[in-house]
Design a protein around this motif. Structure first.
Motif, PDB file in Angstrom:
ATOM      1  N   LEU A 136       0.868  -1.190   0.000  1.00  0.00           N
ATOM      2  CA  LEU A 136       0.000   0.000   0.000  1.00  0.00           C
ATOM      3  C   LEU A 136       0.898   1.232   0.000  1.00  0.00           C
ATOM      4  CD1 LEU A 136      -2.568   1.717   0.499  1.00  0.00           C
ATOM      5  CD2 LEU A 136      -2.306   1.224   2.949  1.00  0.00           C
ATOM      6  N   ASP A 144       0.507   5.174   0.233  1.00  0.00           N
ATOM      7  CA  ASP A 144      -0.515   6.157   0.594  1.00  0.00           C
ATOM      8  C   ASP A 144      -0.007   7.575   0.385  1.00  0.00           C
ATOM      9  OD1 ASP A 144      -2.503   7.682   1.862  1.00  0.00           O
ATOM     10  OD2 ASP A 144      -1.489   7.461   3.800  1.00  0.00           O
ATOM     11  N   ALA A 179      -8.004   1.551   3.635  1.00  0.00           N
ATOM     12  CA  ALA A 179      -7.165   0.693   2.771  1.00  0.00           C
ATOM     13  C   ALA A 179      -6.378  -0.350   3.557  1.00  0.00           C
ATOM     14  CB  ALA A 179      -6.197   1.574   1.962  1.00  0.00           C
ATOM     15  N   ALA A 233       3.016  -1.244   4.204  1.00  0.00           N
ATOM     16  CA  ALA A 233       2.288   0.015   3.988  1.00  0.00           C
ATOM     17  C   ALA A 233       3.283   1.167   4.133  1.00  0.00           C
ATOM     18  CB  ALA A 233       1.169   0.165   5.011  1.00  0.00           C
TER      19      ALA A 233
END
Ligand code: NAP
Length: 320
Positions: free
Chosen positions: A208, A210, A220, A230
């Motif tokens: 992910l 972001d 998410a 992430a």
């Protein structure tokens, strides 16, 4: 060294001509006549004073940390660069920014502008390119075949991050508004989720990335695979209990990053550009003037920029 910057924090009316003291070019440094500067959210966030606790600047300072121009002077140990070379770069985050007539930069941070790019196109790339390389390649270590979810696919970072993730060989899903769906898809995203329609993220992702923060990150995070990664560049990493629980249960490696100038990453970016795997995405150019910078900041602060905003300067025009 004349540029556009601030004497104190405040709204865009604080932008003015700033005359920073000149200095000699160091042995490993190069003086560059600037022709274009990328405009990034950090510029107006810093101008407003939002970052004053994190970044220890005492105004006056010239804004902008994304540049393209022509070498005009080289330090005594510099062999690689000569006056007349056209270069692009992400300089160190100092009081001497790129909304300026000239800047002095460490030679290692420079790359030649690829032949097919204008100064404006070149200046649009370093900050977002280095950010995407650090997030996707260095931190997340995204590999061929990985699934990558990018929040904010139509913005300055997102448009370049999509291209880099595709160049790595990942399958890319990106979020954008419905009006920017086709635009985001054209950058190479395999799937686009319009966050302002009733469209939800489905499935699970290895990575992910972001570039939005807040609620979108929280929505998410449950879609990151067990043991996935992430990376947030927008303060997305949440402190709320529910999000932390998901991150811990799924053993997600959670990272917040703040990009730094880096010669290796600048070279990697240049390799992507010369291989035609990354192309600049300009939404708007403004003249490098106080008025142009004010308009550019207002534009960027809408949080609705498609691709990048750039200030451009004619070589004979003083900033004013
Ligand atoms: N930590 C770091 O090192 C670093 C480096 C670079 C940038 N940043 C930060 O990262 C963020 C993005 O930077 P940027 O240069 O890409 O900014 P930008 O170009 O101004 O991004 C604007 C984009 O954000 C999109 N957006 C807004 N709300 C959204 C949402 N809920 N879901 C999906 N997309 C949304 C908009 O898309 P639509 O119009 O389609 O909604 C618009 O295209 C900024 O906060 C910036 O300060 C941090």
């Amino acid at each position: 060294m004349k540029g556009i910057g601030i004497h104190r924090y405040g709204d865009e009316r604080e932008l003015t001509v700033v005359d920073m003291p000149d200095r000699d070019v160091g042995a490993n440094e190069v003086r560059i006549s600037l022709r274009a500067s990328g405009v990034n959210p950090i510029d107006w966030k810093l101008r407003e004073g939002y970052l004053k606790d994190a970044l220890s600047f005492t105004p006056p300072l010239t804004l902008g940390w994304d540049g393209a121009g022509v070498v005009v002077e080289t330090g005594e140990y510099v062999n690689k660069w000569q006056p007349g070379d056209e270069v692009y770069f992400r300089p160190e985050l100092t009081e001497y920014g790129t909304y300026a007539e000239e800047i002095i930069v460490e030679e290692a941070l420079l790359q030649h502008i690829p032949a097919e790019l204008s100064f404006a196109e070149a200046a649009s790339l370093p900050l977002v390119g280095l950010t995407s390389i650090e997030a996707l390649m260095n931190i997340a270590q995204a590999q061929k075949g990985d699934s990558v979810l990018i929040l904010g696919g139509s913005g300055g970072v997102g448009t370049v991050a999509i291209q880099i993730a595709k160049a790595i060989g990942a399958t890319v899903t990106a979020t954008s508004s419905d009006k920017n769906r086709a635009f985001t898809s054209a950058r190479g995203a395999d799937h686009v989720i319009a966050y302002d329609q009733d469209e939800v993220i489905e499935g699970e992702f290895d990575v992910l990335f972001d570039a939005v923060g807040g609620e979108p990150y929280k929505k998410a995070i449950s879609h990151v695979k067990n043991g996935g990664v992430a990376v947030s560049i927008a303060g997305g990493v949440s402190q709320d209990e529910e999000t932390i629980k998901i991150e811990q249960q799924k053993l997600i490696q959670v990272n917040e990053m703040f990009m730094q100038p880096d010669q290796e990453k600048m070279k990697q970016l240049n390799d992507f550009v010369t291989a035609h795997q990354v192309s600049p995405v300009l939404s708007h150019t403004y003249p490098m003037s106080v008025e142009g910078a004010r308009d550019a900041h207002q534009d960027s602060a809408t949080n609705r920029t498609k691709g990048k905003i750039v200030l451009v300067r004619d070589e004979n025009t003083p900033v004013q």
